[in-house]
Structures are given as C-alpha cells and as structure tokens.
Write an enzyme that holds these catalytic residues in place. Structure first.
Site, PDB file in Angstrom:
ATOM      1  N   ALA A  34      -3.548  18.895 -25.649  1.00  0.00           N
ATOM      2  CA  ALA A  34      -2.898  18.660 -25.297  1.00  0.00           C
ATOM      3  C   ALA A  34      -1.978  19.247 -24.056  1.00  0.00           C
ATOM      4  O   ALA A  34      -0.746  18.589 -23.761  1.00  0.00           O
ATOM      5  CB  ALA A  34      -1.546  20.028 -26.763  1.00  0.00           C
ATOM      6  N   ILE A  50      -1.365  11.269 -28.099  1.00  0.00           N
ATOM      7  CA  ILE A  50      -0.333  10.310 -28.876  1.00  0.00           C
ATOM      8  C   ILE A  50       0.610   9.779 -27.923  1.00  0.00           C
ATOM      9  O   ILE A  50       1.459   8.678 -28.902  1.00  0.00           O
ATOM     10  CB  ILE A  50      -0.686  10.794 -30.444  1.00  0.00           C
ATOM     11  CG1 ILE A  50       0.652  11.764 -29.944  1.00  0.00           C
ATOM     12  CG2 ILE A  50      -1.454  10.838 -31.016  1.00  0.00           C
ATOM     13  CD1 ILE A  50       0.871  12.520 -31.412  1.00  0.00           C
ATOM     14  N   HIS A 102      -6.676  10.584 -31.487  1.00  0.00           N
ATOM     15  CA  HIS A 102      -5.613  10.065 -32.481  1.00  0.00           C
ATOM     16  C   HIS A 102      -4.345   9.352 -32.752  1.00  0.00           C
ATOM     17  O   HIS A 102      -3.855   9.759 -33.110  1.00  0.00           O
ATOM     18  CB  HIS A 102      -5.402  12.199 -32.526  1.00  0.00           C
ATOM     19  CG  HIS A 102      -5.899  12.737 -32.196  1.00  0.00           C
ATOM     20  ND1 HIS A 102      -5.566  14.486 -32.054  1.00  0.00           N
ATOM     21  CD2 HIS A 102      -7.321  13.024 -33.068  1.00  0.00           C
ATOM     22  CE1 HIS A 102      -7.112  14.580 -32.344  1.00  0.00           C
ATOM     23  NE2 HIS A 102      -7.901  14.220 -33.102  1.00  0.00           N
ATOM     24  N   CYS A 119      10.529  -2.045 -42.838  1.00  0.00           N
ATOM     25  CA  CYS A 119      10.044  -3.233 -42.616  1.00  0.00           C
ATOM     26  C   CYS A 119      11.258  -4.363 -43.648  1.00  0.00           C
ATOM     27  O   CYS A 119      11.797  -3.814 -43.848  1.00  0.00           O
ATOM     28  CB  CYS A 119       8.463  -3.896 -42.795  1.00  0.00           C
ATOM     29  SG  CYS A 119       8.794  -4.927 -42.077  1.00  0.00           S
ATOM     30  N   CYS A 178      10.288  -6.628 -44.351  1.00  0.00           N
ATOM     31  CA  CYS A 178      10.024  -6.891 -46.563  1.00  0.00           C
ATOM     32  C   CYS A 178      10.295  -5.731 -47.223  1.00  0.00           C
ATOM     33  O   CYS A 178       9.698  -5.523 -48.091  1.00  0.00           O
ATOM     34  CB  CYS A 178       8.540  -7.113 -46.172  1.00  0.00           C
ATOM     35  SG  CYS A 178       7.482  -4.811 -46.373  1.00  0.00           S
TER      36      CYS A 178
END
Ligand SMILES: [Zn+2]
Length: 242
Positions: free
Chosen positions: A27, A108, A124, A154, A156
C-alpha cells in the site's frame, strides 16, 4: 543505520549489478500517489459507514449489500486523478532496460501499468477490470463504476463486479504461482511500501534464493532481519534518487 547517502550508494551498486530484479509492493507505494490505504483508517469511516472496511470489502457483503458496498468502493477505493510517482516510473524504466523481471503488487490501482510496466502481477486484482456477473461481459476502466448512480449494471441487467480480490476470496492461483516463479528466479528482491514480515510478503520471501533483499518501508523496519539494506525514507524519493 548508515546515513541515507551511504545506503543509496549501496542500492545503486546492487541495482547496477543485478539482472533479475523483482519488486514486491504494498500500500505504501500507492499512498505517495495520493491513494490512502483504506484499511489503515478505520476511525474515519465510523462517521459515515456502519461497518469496518474489512466487512464492507468482503464477498458476502458485496452480494448481501451491493449498494452499500459500492457507496464505500466509489468513495474510498477509486481515485480518478491518481498518477504514477517516481517509484512506479523507475520500476518501469528498469524493466525496459532488461534488469527487472516482474512487479508483484498488492495494489489495485493500475499505476504500474500507467507508468509503463508490462509484467505486473496483481495479487489483489485491479479496479480497472470489471465483469458482469450474469453474462460475463468485460468493462474496462473505472468510469463504468463511477458513472453509475447506484449499483453498476450491464445492459443484460446483471450486476457488474470489480475484478478485485475481496475479503473471503482467495488470491488468484495463477498470479500467485507466477509470483513465486519470479521470486525464485530473482537475484535481487526489493520490497516496498510494506513490511517483509507481514502476509503475504513473509511467505513469498521464503522462495527467494538470490543475493540481495532491499526493504523500503516507513514502518516496522527493525524486524526485517533478512534484508541487507533498509530504507525508512519515502519510496518515491529513494527510487527517484536511484
Ligand atoms: Zn451482462
């Protein structure tokens, strides 16, 4: 501890004489790009969140309370303006020069890739990859999440989930395997923005059979017994001076 200048000279020598450097970052690498460690600031969240960050960023919470998960996630884990710092930039340069094998990161935020690194092993996952939980459609970048009014969906109708390893989820086995292989091949291991003694760095370092371990971390530095060289200065400064 020797003076900074003397340690820097040693670090330069090690880097110059290494051919297969592996960097393991935590981090602290991202905080210098303005991305705070969401785990280290529990106190702050009590004002606006009923649960701890560890609870919210968990698999069960994601499915049980998706809206609240995304309120926290957008607020505390996505940083649109963050840019690579001198550590990211120098690591990408070392890779281009053929001296660095891999960057293994617990972060990330995609900043190593933005700096130009190619072989980035994201233990991660990444906030920049997202997938529909129903049809599997991929969504790149963070805008699809930030632009959603509530839970991102989405076309969908399925819920979009970030490709981030949540609490209660295992690390991706292929990434872990590649990380172990890279460390096994390394002649120098640089650990930055995390301590050598905490998980998963502590376990991964057992696979290292090379020559030099360098740790750059502001805290817990006395416990790093296997490290040849220790820096408690800012990681951006040390890599900027390298
Ligand atoms: Zn879908």
């Amino acid at each position: 501890m020797e003076k900074y200048h003397e340690r820097l000279v040693k670090f330069k020598e090690i880097a110059a004489n290494s051919e297969n450097i592996v960097f393991f970052g935590g981090a602290g690498v991202s905080t210098e790009s303005g991305i705070p460690d969401f785990r280290s600031q529990d106190g702050l969240y009590n004002q606006s969140y009923k649960h701890s960050p560890e609870t919210i960023i968990s698999k069960s919470f994601f499915y049980r309370n998706t809206s609240e998960f995304y309120r926290f996630y957008k607020d505390k884990m996505l940083y649109k303006g963050a840019r690579p710092n001198p550590a990211h930039i120098k690591l990408a340069e070392l890779e281009r020069d053929g001296k660095l094998l891999a960057v293994i990161t617990q972060n990330i935020d995609n900043l190593h890739q933005e700096a130009g690194s190619k072989n980035v092993l994201e233990l991660h996952g990444s906030v920049h990859r997202n997938f529909c939980q129903d049809c599997g459609r991929a969504f790149a970048g963070i805008d699809v999440i930030l632009d959603a009014e509530d839970v991102p969906r989405c076309a969908c109708g399925g819920i979009i989930k970030p490709d981030v390893v949540l609490y209660e989820e295992p690390l991706a086995p292929d990434i872990l395997e590649k990380s172990i292989k890279a460390i096994e091949q390394a002649d120098t291991l640089i650990i930055g923005g995390t301590s050598l003694v905490v998980y998963p760095a502590a376990g991964l370092v057992n696979y290292f059979h090379g020559k030099h371990i360098v740790v750059i971390n502001k805290a817990q530095i006395s416990a790093n017994s296997r490290a040849e060289l220790l820096f408690d200065e800012n990681i951006g400064k040390v890599f900027g001076d390298l």
